[in-house]
Motif scaffolding. Sequence first.
Motif, PDB file in Angstrom:
ATOM      1  N   LEU A  81     -10.063 -17.054  46.775  1.00 19.73           N
ATOM      2  CA  LEU A  81      -9.916 -17.950  45.625  1.00 19.73           C
ATOM      3  C   LEU A  81     -11.231 -18.668  45.335  1.00 19.73           C
ATOM      4  CD1 LEU A  81      -7.882 -18.931  43.527  1.00 19.73           C
ATOM      5  CD2 LEU A  81      -7.407 -20.881  45.035  1.00 19.73           C
ATOM      6  N   ALA A  82     -11.943 -19.071  46.390  1.00 17.03           N
ATOM      7  CA  ALA A  82     -13.235 -19.724  46.194  1.00 17.03           C
ATOM      8  C   ALA A  82     -14.220 -18.780  45.496  1.00 17.03           C
ATOM      9  CB  ALA A  82     -13.799 -20.175  47.537  1.00 17.03           C
ATOM     10  N   TYR A  83     -14.230 -17.530  45.906  1.00 16.31           N
ATOM     11  CA  TYR A  83     -15.121 -16.530  45.317  1.00 16.31           C
ATOM     12  C   TYR A  83     -14.786 -16.311  43.839  1.00 16.31           C
ATOM     13  CZ  TYR A  83     -17.512 -11.999  44.760  1.00 16.31           C
ATOM     14  OH  TYR A  83     -18.321 -10.969  44.335  1.00 16.31           O
ATOM     15  N   ALA A  84     -13.481 -16.151  43.546  1.00 16.71           N
ATOM     16  CA  ALA A  84     -13.064 -15.931  42.166  1.00 16.71           C
ATOM     17  C   ALA A  84     -13.321 -17.170  41.312  1.00 16.71           C
ATOM     18  CB  ALA A  84     -11.585 -15.549  42.124  1.00 16.71           C
ATOM     19  N   ALA A  85     -13.053 -18.347  41.893  1.00 14.33           N
ATOM     20  CA  ALA A  85     -13.285 -19.595  41.156  1.00 14.33           C
ATOM     21  C   ALA A  85     -14.765 -19.753  40.823  1.00 14.33           C
ATOM     22  CB  ALA A  85     -12.789 -20.789  41.974  1.00 14.33           C
ATOM     23  N   ARG A  86     -15.621 -19.402  41.764  1.00 14.45           N
ATOM     24  CA  ARG A  86     -17.061 -19.483  41.517  1.00 14.45           C
ATOM     25  C   ARG A  86     -17.470 -18.583  40.357  1.00 14.45           C
ATOM     26  NH1 ARG A  86     -21.395 -17.695  46.062  1.00 14.45           N
ATOM     27  NH2 ARG A  86     -20.631 -15.647  45.379  1.00 14.45           N
ATOM     28  N   SER A  87     -16.847 -17.421  40.238  1.00 16.87           N
ATOM     29  CA  SER A  87     -17.191 -16.507  39.152  1.00 16.87           C
ATOM     30  C   SER A  87     -16.811 -17.084  37.792  1.00 16.87           C
ATOM     31  CB  SER A  87     -16.513 -15.145  39.358  1.00 16.87           C
ATOM     32  OG  SER A  87     -15.125 -15.212  39.075  1.00 16.87           O
ATOM     33  N   TYR A  88     -15.813 -18.000  37.782  1.00 19.30           N
ATOM     34  CA  TYR A  88     -15.408 -18.676  36.541  1.00 19.30           C
ATOM     35  C   TYR A  88     -16.091 -20.032  36.378  1.00 19.30           C
ATOM     36  CZ  TYR A  88     -11.633 -15.334  35.588  1.00 19.30           C
ATOM     37  OH  TYR A  88     -10.910 -14.210  35.279  1.00 19.30           O
ATOM     38  N   GLY A  89     -16.839 -20.458  37.397  1.00 15.56           N
ATOM     39  CA  GLY A  89     -17.511 -21.748  37.335  1.00 15.56           C
ATOM     40  C   GLY A  89     -16.579 -22.927  37.451  1.00 15.56           C
ATOM     41  N   VAL A  90     -15.480 -22.773  38.222  1.00 14.54           N
ATOM     42  CA  VAL A  90     -14.518 -23.869  38.376  1.00 14.54           C
ATOM     43  C   VAL A  90     -14.430 -24.289  39.840  1.00 14.54           C
ATOM     44  CG1 VAL A  90     -13.200 -23.096  36.386  1.00 14.54           C
ATOM     45  CG2 VAL A  90     -12.497 -22.361  38.667  1.00 14.54           C
ATOM     46  N   ALA A  91     -13.967 -25.517  40.065  1.00 16.58           N
ATOM     47  CA  ALA A  91     -13.883 -26.072  41.418  1.00 16.58           C
ATOM     48  C   ALA A  91     -12.689 -25.491  42.173  1.00 16.58           C
ATOM     49  CB  ALA A  91     -13.757 -27.588  41.348  1.00 16.58           C
ATOM     50  N   CYS A  92     -12.838 -25.409  43.494  1.00 15.86           N
ATOM     51  CA  CYS A  92     -11.776 -24.865  44.344  1.00 15.86           C
ATOM     52  C   CYS A  92     -11.655 -25.706  45.610  1.00 15.86           C
ATOM     53  CB  CYS A  92     -12.089 -23.414  44.721  1.00 15.86           C
ATOM     54  SG  CYS A  92     -10.913 -22.664  45.876  1.00 15.86           S
ATOM     55  N   THR A  93     -10.423 -26.060  45.965  1.00 13.72           N
ATOM     56  CA  THR A  93     -10.134 -26.775  47.201  1.00 13.72           C
ATOM     57  C   THR A  93      -9.186 -25.928  48.043  1.00 13.72           C
ATOM     58  OG1 THR A  93     -10.337 -28.927  46.103  1.00 13.72           O
ATOM     59  CG2 THR A  93      -9.159 -28.883  48.201  1.00 13.72           C
ATOM     60  N   VAL A  94      -9.440 -25.872  49.344  1.00 15.93           N
ATOM     61  CA  VAL A  94      -8.583 -25.100  50.244  1.00 15.93           C
ATOM     62  C   VAL A  94      -8.086 -25.997  51.368  1.00 15.93           C
ATOM     63  CG1 VAL A  94      -8.370 -23.061  51.708  1.00 15.93           C
ATOM     64  CG2 VAL A  94      -9.968 -23.031  49.768  1.00 15.93           C
ATOM     65  N   VAL A  95      -6.781 -26.076  51.535  1.00 11.76           N
ATOM     66  CA  VAL A  95      -6.185 -26.790  52.653  1.00 11.76           C
ATOM     67  C   VAL A  95      -6.050 -25.803  53.803  1.00 11.76           C
ATOM     68  CG1 VAL A  95      -4.189 -28.087  53.480  1.00 11.76           C
ATOM     69  CG2 VAL A  95      -4.936 -28.333  51.096  1.00 11.76           C
ATOM     70  N   VAL A  96      -6.731 -26.072  54.912  1.00 10.59           N
ATOM     71  CA  VAL A  96      -6.746 -25.146  56.042  1.00 10.59           C
ATOM     72  C   VAL A  96      -6.020 -25.758  57.237  1.00 10.59           C
ATOM     73  CG1 VAL A  96      -8.908 -24.084  55.292  1.00 10.59           C
ATOM     74  CG2 VAL A  96      -8.974 -25.964  56.908  1.00 10.59           C
ATOM     75  N   PRO A  97      -5.366 -24.924  58.040  1.00 11.66           N
ATOM     76  CA  PRO A  97      -4.683 -25.444  59.218  1.00 11.66           C
ATOM     77  C   PRO A  97      -5.663 -25.738  60.343  1.00 11.66           C
ATOM     78  CG  PRO A  97      -4.469 -23.068  59.135  1.00 11.66           C
ATOM     79  CD  PRO A  97      -5.184 -23.473  57.871  1.00 11.66           C
ATOM     80  N   GLU A  98      -5.319 -26.683  61.183  1.00  3.83           N
ATOM     81  CA  GLU A  98      -6.127 -26.955  62.366  1.00  3.83           C
ATOM     82  C   GLU A  98      -6.264 -25.668  63.191  1.00  3.83           C
ATOM     83  OE1 GLU A  98      -3.827 -29.978  64.205  1.00  3.83           O
ATOM     84  OE2 GLU A  98      -4.683 -31.621  63.010  1.00  3.83           O
ATOM     85  N   GLY A  99      -7.456 -25.406  63.681  1.00  2.84           N
ATOM     86  CA  GLY A  99      -7.690 -24.202  64.472  1.00  2.84           C
ATOM     87  C   GLY A  99      -8.006 -22.965  63.660  1.00  2.84           C
ATOM     88  N   ALA A 100      -8.152 -23.102  62.346  1.00  3.47           N
ATOM     89  CA  ALA A 100      -8.522 -21.949  61.515  1.00  3.47           C
ATOM     90  C   ALA A 100      -9.865 -21.396  61.991  1.00  3.47           C
ATOM     91  CB  ALA A 100      -8.617 -22.360  60.052  1.00  3.47           C
ATOM     92  N   PRO A 101     -10.042 -20.078  61.977  1.00  2.92           N
ATOM     93  CA  PRO A 101     -11.292 -19.480  62.454  1.00  2.92           C
ATOM     94  C   PRO A 101     -12.518 -20.066  61.767  1.00  2.92           C
ATOM     95  CG  PRO A 101      -9.646 -17.786  62.094  1.00  2.92           C
ATOM     96  CD  PRO A 101      -9.077 -19.059  61.542  1.00  2.92           C
ATOM     97  N   ARG A 102     -13.493 -20.463  62.551  1.00  2.00           N
ATOM     98  CA  ARG A 102     -14.689 -21.094  61.996  1.00  2.00           C
ATOM     99  C   ARG A 102     -15.429 -20.186  61.030  1.00  2.00           C
ATOM    100  NH1 ARG A 102     -17.557 -22.802  67.444  1.00  2.00           N
ATOM    101  NH2 ARG A 102     -16.592 -20.818  68.012  1.00  2.00           N
ATOM    102  N   VAL A 103     -15.432 -18.882  61.332  1.00  2.00           N
ATOM    103  CA  VAL A 103     -16.151 -17.950  60.467  1.00  2.00           C
ATOM    104  C   VAL A 103     -15.537 -17.932  59.064  1.00  2.00           C
ATOM    105  CG1 VAL A 103     -14.768 -15.942  61.212  1.00  2.00           C
ATOM    106  CG2 VAL A 103     -17.056 -15.581  60.292  1.00  2.00           C
ATOM    107  N   LYS A 104     -14.227 -18.101  58.981  1.00  2.00           N
ATOM    108  CA  LYS A 104     -13.553 -18.079  57.681  1.00  2.00           C
ATOM    109  C   LYS A 104     -13.768 -19.386  56.921  1.00  2.00           C
ATOM    110  CE  LYS A 104     -10.047 -14.721  59.097  1.00  2.00           C
ATOM    111  NZ  LYS A 104      -8.611 -14.398  59.185  1.00  2.00           N
ATOM    112  N   VAL A 105     -13.693 -20.498  57.630  1.00  2.00           N
ATOM    113  CA  VAL A 105     -13.911 -21.791  56.981  1.00  2.00           C
ATOM    114  C   VAL A 105     -15.352 -21.884  56.481  1.00  2.00           C
ATOM    115  CG1 VAL A 105     -13.895 -24.298  57.289  1.00  2.00           C
ATOM    116  CG2 VAL A 105     -12.112 -22.898  58.351  1.00  2.00           C
ATOM    117  N   ALA A 106     -16.296 -21.402  57.286  1.00  2.00           N
ATOM    118  CA  ALA A 106     -17.700 -21.415  56.871  1.00  2.00           C
ATOM    119  C   ALA A 106     -17.903 -20.572  55.617  1.00  2.00           C
ATOM    120  CB  ALA A 106     -18.589 -20.901  57.998  1.00  2.00           C
TER     121      ALA A 106
END
Length: 315
Positions: A81-106
């Motif tokens: 969603l962040a990637y697609a939102a960037r292509s449209y030039g719009v803001a994106c927020t993601v609620v992530v669970p505790e312990g989510a893989p660092r590589v994915k959050v980064a």
Amino acid sequence: MELITDADAAAAEARLAGLALRTASVPCEWAPGELWLKPENLQPVGAFKIRGAGNALARLDPQLRSAGVITHSSGNHGQALAYAARSYGVACTVVVPEGAPRVKVAAMHGFGAETVTVAGDRRAETARELAGKHGLTLVPPFDHRDVIAGQATVGTEIAADLPGVETVLVPVGGGGLAAGVATAIGARCPRARVVGVEPELAADAKQSLQRGRLTPWPDELTRRTMADGVRVGPSQLTFAHLKARLDGIVTVGEEEIFAAVGALARRAHLVAEPSGAVAAAAHLAGRGPGGRTVAVVSGGNVDADLLARAVTAAG
């Protein structure tokens, strides 16, 4: 409950041109039986999720889209969603669970998303609260017809490449990918079987199908599996699709998932995260129905240490 159709999948395929990669079905001479891999780990965000997120965002009213979007995700849908939102030039927020893989959050941050970390069982609720508070549009990871239709394009491509396919093995977490693939394959290759694959430690969809009703597993149970991308269970919408169109679900153990990550890296030269390797794990363990089989490698956003251990063990 209205299910998506093959026409929805075809429309999504046209919308996704230029955003999602059309991945080829790759034959595996080294594997037992007849196996092809559908390498969705090669997508720009490293997972199939770009298809659903991209289709949902394309379908969104431009005014709503410009106000920004929000989702909840352990990683791959958030990145998509962040990637697609960037292509449209719009803001994106993601609620992530505790312990989510660092590589994915980064990676989410790298695509310009803002993240909010909460307890795993509060991520959907928090996303809804923040959407209302800030006027954002919620694009859920699987509980949405446009998202399911986008994921269905994995199936349209398999059908085009291998019209004689007999079995399609697909990971099941929230069920959006399996729902979409089962829809497309059922319409285009009606003799083929579409079989879902879950970890034994997060087999809520299988149990739900056996009981004929949604049977959610608590977070403290599903978090035991290394396959973080399939820890969440299906929604009423995705379950309705699975119940109507999936030909069954098989499960794989943690050792089998780990071995498949190593085998895919060493033998197929594909980097797969545990969630992305579960379908191949089922075939390698002899759990699939057999015949001409395609296993969907749904993602490749894997922790480097885990990948190194799996590759070493496979050697």
